[in-house]
Design an enzyme around this catalytic site. Structure first.
Site, PDB file in Angstrom:
ATOM      1  N   ASN A 169      -0.920  -1.260   5.211  1.00  0.00           N
ATOM      2  CA  ASN A 169      -0.234  -2.227   4.353  1.00  0.00           C
ATOM      3  C   ASN A 169       1.257  -2.257   4.733  1.00  0.00           C
ATOM      4  OD1 ASN A 169       1.381  -3.130   2.123  1.00  0.00           O
ATOM      5  ND2 ASN A 169      -0.428  -3.007   0.823  1.00  0.00           N
ATOM      6  N   HIS A 172       5.988  -2.883   2.362  1.00  0.00           N
ATOM      7  CA  HIS A 172       7.283  -2.259   2.100  1.00  0.00           C
ATOM      8  C   HIS A 172       8.309  -2.473   3.209  1.00  0.00           C
ATOM      9  CE1 HIS A 172       5.942  -1.143  -1.702  1.00  0.00           C
ATOM     10  NE2 HIS A 172       4.930  -0.454  -1.231  1.00  0.00           N
ATOM     11  N   HIS A 205       0.139  -7.826   0.440  1.00  0.00           N
ATOM     12  CA  HIS A 205      -0.092  -8.210  -0.958  1.00  0.00           C
ATOM     13  C   HIS A 205       0.868  -9.343  -1.285  1.00  0.00           C
ATOM     14  CE1 HIS A 205      -0.507  -6.685  -5.405  1.00  0.00           C
ATOM     15  NE2 HIS A 205      -0.679  -7.988  -5.290  1.00  0.00           N
ATOM     16  N   ARG A 207       2.299 -11.150  -3.879  1.00  0.00           N
ATOM     17  CA  ARG A 207       2.373 -11.015  -5.336  1.00  0.00           C
ATOM     18  C   ARG A 207       2.769 -12.336  -5.981  1.00  0.00           C
ATOM     19  NH1 ARG A 207       2.438  -5.500  -7.190  1.00  0.00           N
ATOM     20  NH2 ARG A 207       2.921  -6.461  -9.182  1.00  0.00           N
ATOM     21  N   ARG A 211       7.746 -10.846  -4.548  1.00  0.00           N
ATOM     22  CA  ARG A 211       8.893  -9.926  -4.463  1.00  0.00           C
ATOM     23  C   ARG A 211       9.062  -9.303  -3.085  1.00  0.00           C
ATOM     24  NH1 ARG A 211       6.681  -4.776  -7.894  1.00  0.00           N
ATOM     25  NH2 ARG A 211       6.367  -6.322  -9.520  1.00  0.00           N
ATOM     26  N   GLU A 232      -4.227  -9.124  -0.162  1.00  0.00           N
ATOM     27  CA  GLU A 232      -4.383  -8.655  -1.544  1.00  0.00           C
ATOM     28  C   GLU A 232      -3.766  -9.682  -2.461  1.00  0.00           C
ATOM     29  OE1 GLU A 232      -2.630  -4.897  -2.488  1.00  0.00           O
ATOM     30  OE2 GLU A 232      -3.829  -3.880  -1.000  1.00  0.00           O
ATOM     31  N   THR A 263       0.621  -1.890  -7.962  1.00  0.00           N
ATOM     32  CA  THR A 263      -0.643  -2.081  -8.676  1.00  0.00           C
ATOM     33  C   THR A 263      -0.959  -0.833  -9.500  1.00  0.00           C
ATOM     34  OG1 THR A 263      -1.300  -3.194  -6.644  1.00  0.00           O
ATOM     35  CG2 THR A 263      -2.984  -2.959  -8.347  1.00  0.00           C
ATOM     36  N   GLU A 313     -12.991  -1.556  -3.308  1.00  0.00           N
ATOM     37  CA  GLU A 313     -11.957  -0.587  -2.931  1.00  0.00           C
ATOM     38  C   GLU A 313     -11.742   0.338  -4.126  1.00  0.00           C
ATOM     39  OE1 GLU A 313      -8.222  -2.025  -1.289  1.00  0.00           O
ATOM     40  OE2 GLU A 313      -7.240  -0.150  -1.874  1.00  0.00           O
ATOM     41  N   HIS A 353      -4.582   3.549  -2.365  1.00  0.00           N
ATOM     42  CA  HIS A 353      -3.485   3.669  -3.324  1.00  0.00           C
ATOM     43  C   HIS A 353      -3.015   5.108  -3.450  1.00  0.00           C
ATOM     44  CE1 HIS A 353      -0.659   2.560  -6.351  1.00  0.00           C
ATOM     45  NE2 HIS A 353      -0.970   1.302  -6.125  1.00  0.00           N
TER      46      HIS A 353
HETATM   47  N1  PXP Z   1      -4.828  -0.798  -2.192  1.00  0.00           N
HETATM   48  C1  PXP Z   1      -4.378  -1.657  -3.118  1.00  0.00           C
HETATM   49  C2  PXP Z   1      -5.363  -2.517  -3.826  1.00  0.00           C
HETATM   50  C3  PXP Z   1      -3.004  -1.768  -3.409  1.00  0.00           C
HETATM   51  O1  PXP Z   1      -2.584  -2.640  -4.354  1.00  0.00           O
HETATM   52  C4  PXP Z   1      -2.096  -0.966  -2.681  1.00  0.00           C
HETATM   53  C5  PXP Z   1      -0.614  -1.101  -2.948  1.00  0.00           C
HETATM   54  O2  PXP Z   1      -0.200  -2.344  -2.554  1.00  0.00           O
HETATM   55  C6  PXP Z   1      -2.620  -0.099  -1.717  1.00  0.00           C
HETATM   56  C7  PXP Z   1      -3.977   0.000  -1.514  1.00  0.00           C
HETATM   57  C8  PXP Z   1      -1.723   0.785  -0.894  1.00  0.00           C
HETATM   58  O3  PXP Z   1      -1.138   1.730  -1.692  1.00  0.00           O
HETATM   59  P1  PXP Z   1       0.012   2.645  -1.121  1.00  0.00           P
HETATM   60  O4  PXP Z   1       1.158   1.743  -0.774  1.00  0.00           O
HETATM   61  O5  PXP Z   1       0.316   3.584  -2.245  1.00  0.00           O
HETATM   62  O6  PXP Z   1      -0.528   3.333   0.092  1.00  0.00           O
END
Ligand code: PXP
Length: 403
Positions: A169, A172, A205, A207, A211, A232, A263, A313, A353
């Site tokens: 992901n 960030h 993601h 959003r 953001r 996402e 999330t 997931e 997550h």
């Molecule tokens: N899975 C989902 C559904 C999420 O919303 C997120 C955060 O965007 C992640 C995985 C990844 O989480 P992390 O950034 O804590 O690794």
């Protein structure tokens, strides 16, 4: 006598049924050319198998089958190959739940245990899971009871053991960009480097408040990556329209709260099955697979089956945030049980997550989970070691946990 059978309680299964299964197990041993070795087969209950599972494997729940192999004990002069222990109580619960013939399900568990004695392992390595599955299917095709044979073979086939994948992901990277509203760092560059580091997919993601990730990021990433794009998003008319236009490989539906930092939890499907089902159908018709982000909870997973989504997931946040070893173990157990249930219901199982370099090991060792979605920890480490190495290191940890 190569096979000794022990029955701890006659309430669970009759001696006649045990005799029939014993004959099948002996036939299996002959097929495996093991008739010169001794095997002990124990039929027991949930309480006993839970105790053994806790004592020897550190997993504090009743399981269906355990196998203890002595094949590698070079010093052993005994012909004993090992011990297969089956919880008839658990097997009965599972056979009823999956609507399988009880005798054939018990036989499938015997085969599974015997293959473990021979050092086949569906939880380790790259090739071993495939070899184990092939042997299980071959033996069932040759030896299963006629009644419910097709069903048991299809059930085991669905359990195909997959090597684990890592979806990275890159949200960030966009968070840092948006901190100054500049045009750098670009999540698009991050996506390419993540692929070079071994990512099997890229996650963004989009959003509701935009953001971090913007439509432009999704469009370009979709255009240039060679692996798969996972989008996402919350259930929202505009976002669904956008997804149908972009056509990512997969959409992961997540709940979203405007004030949340990230999330916060899995989707609540109570009273929403029809609504979610409609969205799944709409996205599927556009050629997009749908994943639901869910808490590792039996009731929710069973409800999810009614939505026709292909993937689940499992939310690993509660595991990641656990403050004591005991709590972490408890959360890990919930994920293990949920992963098994989801897989057996026919879902492809993912997890994510809060996963990081310290806590990924036990989660990555759960064989039913095919893919891990990880963002924050990888992007954080990338500040120091670069994205390629950060991804490579995480992937290595995942593969190592599988053997
Ligand atoms: N899975 C989902 C559904 C999420 O919303 C997120 C955060 O965007 C992640 C995985 C990844 O989480 P992390 O950034 O804590 O690794």
């Amino acid at each position: 006598m190569p096979l000794s059978v022990h029955l701890t309680s006659k309430k669970l299964i009759s001696e006649k049924e045990v005799e029939v299964l014993k004959k099948k197990a002996e036939k299996t041993l002959r097929h495996l050319k093991l008739h010169h070795r001794e095997v002990s087969l124990v039929f027991t209950d949930n309480k006993h198998i839970k105790k053994l599972n806790t004592q020897y494997l550190g997993r504090s729940h009743p399981t269906n089958v355990l196998a203890f192999s002595f094949i590698k004990e070079k010093s052993s002069i005994s012909k004993l190959l090992g011990e297969v222990i089956i919880s008839v109580e658990k097997a009965k619960e599972e056979a009823e739940f999956y609507r399988l013939d009880f005798k054939n399900y018990l036989f499938a568990l015997i085969i599974h245990g015997l293959l473990h004695l021979l050092d086949y392992n569906h939880e380790k390595g790259y090739f071993s899971p495939f070899l184990m599955l092939r042997n299980e299917l071959n033996l069932l095709k040759k030896l299963a009871f006629k009644k419910g044979k097709t069903e048991i073979i299809n059930f085991i086939k669905r359990r195909e053991y997959m090597p684990a994948k890592l979806a990275v992901n890159v949200d960030h990277v966009a968070t840092v960009r948006e901190a100054r509203k500049t045009y750098y760092p670009d999540p698009v560059h991050a996506a390419v480097l993540a692929e070079l580091g071994g990512a099997d997919g890229i996650v963004v993601h989009l959003r509701l408040d935009r953001r971090h990730i913007k439509e432009r990021d999704v469009r370009i990433i979709k255009e240039i990556i060679k692996t798969k794009l996972i989008l996402e998003m919350a259930i929202d008319k505009e976002l669904i329209k956008f997804a149908k236009e972009i056509k990512p490989y997969q959409v992961t539906l997540v709940p979203e709260r405007v004030e949340e930092i990230t999330t916060e939890g899995g989707m609540n499907l109570e009273g929403r099955v029809d609504e979610v089902k409609k969205v799944v159908k709409e996205l599927n018709e556009a050629g997009i697979k749908v994943s639901l982000f869910l808490n590792p909870d039996e009731k929710t997973i069973k409800l999810a089956k009614k939505t026709s989504a292909q993937i689940i997931e499992l939310h690993t946040g509660m595991y990641a945030e656990a403050e004591t070893e005991e709590k972490r173990e408890e959360e890990l157990n919930k994920i293990e049980v949920a992963a098994r249930l989801a897989k057996d219901l026919g879902f492809v199982v993912h997890a994510g997550h809060g996963l990081n370099y310290e806590n990924i090991g036990p989660i990555a060792a759960i064989p039913q989970i095919e893919e891990f979605s990880i963002g924050h920890s990888i992007i954080s480490r990338a500040i120091f070691v670069g994205i390629k190495d950060a991804v490579r290191e995480m992937k290595e940890l995942i593969l190592r946990a599988r053997g």
